[in-house]
Design a protein around this motif. Structure first.
Motif, short mmCIF file in Angstrom:
data_model
loop_
_atom_site.label_atom_id
_atom_site.label_comp_id
_atom_site.label_asym_id
_atom_site.label_seq_id
_atom_site.Cartn_x
_atom_site.Cartn_y
_atom_site.Cartn_z
N GLN A 73 41.34 46.83 41.37
CA GLN A 73 40.50 47.09 42.54
C GLN A 73 41.31 47.61 43.74
O GLN A 73 41.29 47.02 44.82
N SER A 76 37.56 46.95 46.20
CA SER A 76 37.30 45.52 46.35
C SER A 76 36.15 45.27 47.32
O SER A 76 35.55 44.19 47.30
N LYS A 115 30.44 45.91 40.55
CA LYS A 115 31.57 46.85 40.45
C LYS A 115 31.66 47.50 39.08
O LYS A 115 31.94 48.68 38.97
#
Length: 145
Positions: free
Chosen positions: A38, A43, A49
């Motif tokens: 990430q 992040s 994600k």
């Protein structure tokens, strides 16, 4: 000496099956790396994600399959393995970075507008180069050997 180094013959993957395997392997490696490490603003993505990064995977796969799979079939003279040089390979990889950067920037600014931090196209190109350099070097060494 410098001219010889960049104009020396360099192998281009001759078989479509091998080029497609390289495309998938690099795309998957980058997807896994982005998901696990990430880096940068990944992040801070507010959505799932793994699903969002599948878009990156699809874009990278599209670029690589298009450039490694489709274009060599259409432009056989340009991608002639006998005339392929290191300078052509560097140009080839650079244009892949540029195309992937533009498409990922567009993806982030449209689909990811509400769920990710927006970056400039130039920053996106910088991120693509930083993340793409390792798989590119690996593929270059793999191809040459």
């Amino acid at each position: 000496m410098k001219d010889y180094f960049f104009n020396r013959p360099f192998p281009f993957p001759p078989f479509l099956k091998l080029r497609l395997k390289i495309s998938f392997a690099v795309s998957f490696f980058l997807y896994a790396f982005l998901l696990l490490a990430q880096p940068f603003a990944i992040s801070q993505i507010k959505a799932n994600k793994a699903i969002y990064l599948l878009g990156y995977f699809a874009i990278i796969l599209f670029v690589l399959v298009g450039r490694l799979g489709f274009l060599p079939l259409v432009a056989k003279k340009f991608y002639n393995a006998k005339n392929w040089t290191l300078s052509k390979m560097i140009y080839f990889i650079s244009t892949q970075y540029l195309l992937a950067s533009i498409l990922i920037w567009y993806y982030d600014s449209t689909i990811g507008k509400e769920i990710t931090t927006q970056t400039s196209l130039l920053n996106n190109l910088f991120y693509i180069i930083i993340i793409g350099i390792l798989p590119s070097l690996f593929v270059l060494v793999f191809i040459e050997n």
